[in-house]
Write an enzyme that holds these catalytic residues in place. Structure first.
Site, PDB file in Angstrom:
ATOM      1  N   ASP A 259       4.715   1.759   4.934  1.00 57.69           N
ATOM      2  CA  ASP A 259       6.080   1.278   4.734  1.00 57.69           C
ATOM      3  C   ASP A 259       7.104   2.271   5.273  1.00 57.69           C
ATOM      4  OD1 ASP A 259       4.841  -0.794   3.490  1.00 57.69           O
ATOM      5  OD2 ASP A 259       5.481  -0.277   1.468  1.00 57.69           O
TER       6      ASP A 259
ATOM      7  N   SER B 190       9.495  -3.896   1.433  1.00 58.54           N
ATOM      8  CA  SER B 190       9.621  -2.435   1.433  1.00 58.54           C
ATOM      9  C   SER B 190      11.051  -1.959   1.249  1.00 58.54           C
ATOM     10  CB  SER B 190       9.018  -1.837   2.710  1.00 58.54           C
ATOM     11  OG  SER B 190       7.643  -2.107   2.767  1.00 58.54           O
TER      12      SER B 190
ATOM     13  N   GLU C 168       7.788   8.472  -2.877  1.00 61.71           N
ATOM     14  CA  GLU C 168       7.226   7.265  -3.483  1.00 61.71           C
ATOM     15  C   GLU C 168       5.990   7.572  -4.321  1.00 61.71           C
ATOM     16  OE1 GLU C 168       7.300   2.809  -3.517  1.00 61.71           O
ATOM     17  OE2 GLU C 168       8.524   4.062  -2.233  1.00 61.71           O
TER      18      GLU C 168
ATOM     19  N   GLY D 190      11.885  -6.189  -4.659  1.00 58.09           N
ATOM     20  CA  GLY D 190      10.792  -6.861  -5.329  1.00 58.09           C
ATOM     21  C   GLY D 190      10.189  -8.018  -4.580  1.00 58.09           C
TER      22      GLY D 190
ATOM     23  N   GLY E  90       8.385  -7.595  -1.442  1.00 55.77           N
ATOM     24  CA  GLY E  90       7.345  -7.205  -0.501  1.00 55.77           C
ATOM     25  C   GLY E  90       7.841  -6.840   0.877  1.00 55.77           C
TER      26      GLY E  90
ATOM     27  N   GLU F 178      -3.330  -5.388   5.650  1.00 56.37           N
ATOM     28  CA  GLU F 178      -2.821  -5.252   4.282  1.00 56.37           C
ATOM     29  C   GLU F 178      -3.827  -4.507   3.413  1.00 56.37           C
ATOM     30  OE1 GLU F 178       0.510  -5.391   3.575  1.00 56.37           O
ATOM     31  OE2 GLU F 178       0.329  -7.364   4.465  1.00 56.37           O
ATOM     32  N   HIS F 179      -3.316  -3.524   2.662  1.00 55.98           N
ATOM     33  CA  HIS F 179      -4.124  -2.687   1.769  1.00 55.98           C
ATOM     34  C   HIS F 179      -5.131  -1.843   2.538  1.00 55.98           C
ATOM     35  CE1 HIS F 179      -2.401  -4.357  -1.870  1.00 55.98           C
ATOM     36  NE2 HIS F 179      -2.562  -5.573  -1.354  1.00 55.98           N
ATOM     37  N   THR F 180      -4.873  -1.617   3.798  1.00 52.27           N
ATOM     38  CA  THR F 180      -5.705  -0.712   4.589  1.00 52.27           C
ATOM     39  C   THR F 180      -5.087   0.673   4.701  1.00 52.27           C
ATOM     40  OG1 THR F 180      -4.641  -1.537   6.601  1.00 52.27           O
ATOM     41  CG2 THR F 180      -6.740  -2.541   5.987  1.00 52.27           C
TER      42      THR F 180
END
Length: 379
Positions: free
Chosen positions: A168, A122, A156, A118, A120, A33-35
């Site tokens: 995503d 995707s 996006e 909304g 999470g 996550e967030h990578t």
């Protein structure tokens, strides 16, 4: 929800049959996550919740989009698209990035979906990919799914304005049934990794928007951390390429150190989980719990609701691991393990969550499913 429902909604809306129906799934991320926007590795899988787009050429001077969940329909010029700030930007943006805009037809289109927004999972990437694959079929665009995923990512980030990575869109495009997608976000290399275990998705019903959350702030913090690390190591390719020890010895401002530590350690957890899956076929739940704790304390993107679910999932026999999934700040968490254990826990989890927070959670069981596809084409 299926392709027939999309076709029937189109027929009801426009009084004729669509030329093409395409679809794309949402995704959950097992770990990583967030990578993605930091050049690291991720391990998502496509889920069994999908968004469908049905589309037909029209001789009108503008295109029209109708959704089965949105009160307002959208209109735009397919050859001269302007950002509206509305939900249909995820669709019109695909037209905006077409290679030959002069050849684009105006279209009538509808959107149907059983993928919550909304949460999470995707939903925006699924809408972009479903639009991209449907439009490509309509205009005989032979670009690969990977290319369409990159197009959707540009929609996006450059059209809608969310500074996200490629995970995503790649998961929605390239997912395979029974497999998780191991993606190197710096090189865009991929491999399919067998994933046989069931996944329980737990929607906390505390929705968030990436536009209104701290997502863009975190992205900027990671960039600042990278710039400071590059002052010491000019050849550093990206933040995920740094080692945790290099981060700890760089004397970064505390908030930047925390973000960088999460990124560098998280991408290594992806490597570890892939190795375990290849060897045993089972998820190492400790890695999932470590990921969640890092997201809670270092990246600071969890919530009391997400933390509650992970804590409760630990108590369930047959659950291997749990973590938040998606960007955080609300939305969904996952638990991975035996199908019977996950299925049997759903009702008690929902009831206990209602008692604790006064919110009505939603749950879904899924396995790894197929990515974007053309459902029907009669053009």
């Amino acid at each position: 929800m299926n392709a027939s429902a999309a076709r029937e909604f189109f027929l009801k809306t426009y009084g004729c049959e669509p030329d093409v129906v395409g679809s794309a799934p949402g995704r959950v991320n097992l770990i990583g996550e967030h990578t993605d926007y930091n050049g690291g590795q991720v391990l998502p899988l496509a889920i069994d919740r999908r968004t469908y787009v049905a589309m037909k050429r029209t001789g009108a001077d503008r295109s029209r989009i109708v959704s089965d969940t949105a009160a307002e329909s959208g209109e735009f010029d397919a050859r001269l698209v302007e950002r509206s700030g509305e939900w249909w930007d995820y669709i019109s943006g695909v037209f905006a990035f077409a290679e030959d805009k002069s050849a684009l037809p105006q279209v009538q289109a509808v959107v149907t979906s059983n993928l919550p927004t909304g949460s999470g999972l995707s939903s925006s990437a699924a809408l972009e990919m479903a639009t991209a694959i449907t439009l490509a079929q309509l205009v005989d665009d032979a670009r690969s799914l990977k290319d369409l995923a990159l197009l959707s990512w540009r929609v996006e980030t450059q059209f809608v304005g969310v500074s996200c990575g490629v995970m995503d869109q790649f998961a929605s495009a390239l997912g395979e049934k029974g497999h998780a997608l191991h993606l190197w976000c710096d090189t865009l290399a991929t491999e399919q990794v067998k994933m046989r275990e069931a996944v329980l998705i737990f929607d906390t019903n505390s929705p968030r928007s990436l536009r209104g959350s701290q997502f863009n702030v975190r992205q900027r913090e990671c960039q600042e951390a990278l710039e400071l690390l590059r002052a010491r190591q000019p050849g550093l390719a990206n933040l995920a390429a740094a080692t945790p020890e290099e981060v700890r010895t760089a004397h970064l401002p505390r908030n930047l150190e925390k973000r960088a530590l999460h990124v560098t350690e998280e991408t290594r957890r992806v490597e570890s989980l892939v190795a375990v899956l290849k060897k045993t076929g089972d998820v190492d739940g400790d890695l999932l719990y470590q990921s969640h704790e890092s997201l809670r304390t270092l990246y600071e993107c969890s919530t009391p609701q997400l933390d509650w679910f992970v804590s409760e999932a630990r108590k369930i026999r047959g659950v291997r691991g749990a973590r938040l999934t998606g960007a955080g700040w609300g939305g969904c968490a996952i638990a991975v393990g035996e199908l019977d254990a996950l299925s049997g826990a759903q009702s008690s989890l929902i009831a206990s969550y209602k008692s604790a927070f006064g919110l009505d959670a939603r749950t879904w069981l899924t396995n790894a499913e197929a990515g974007a596809r053309v459902e029907t084409s009669g053009k």
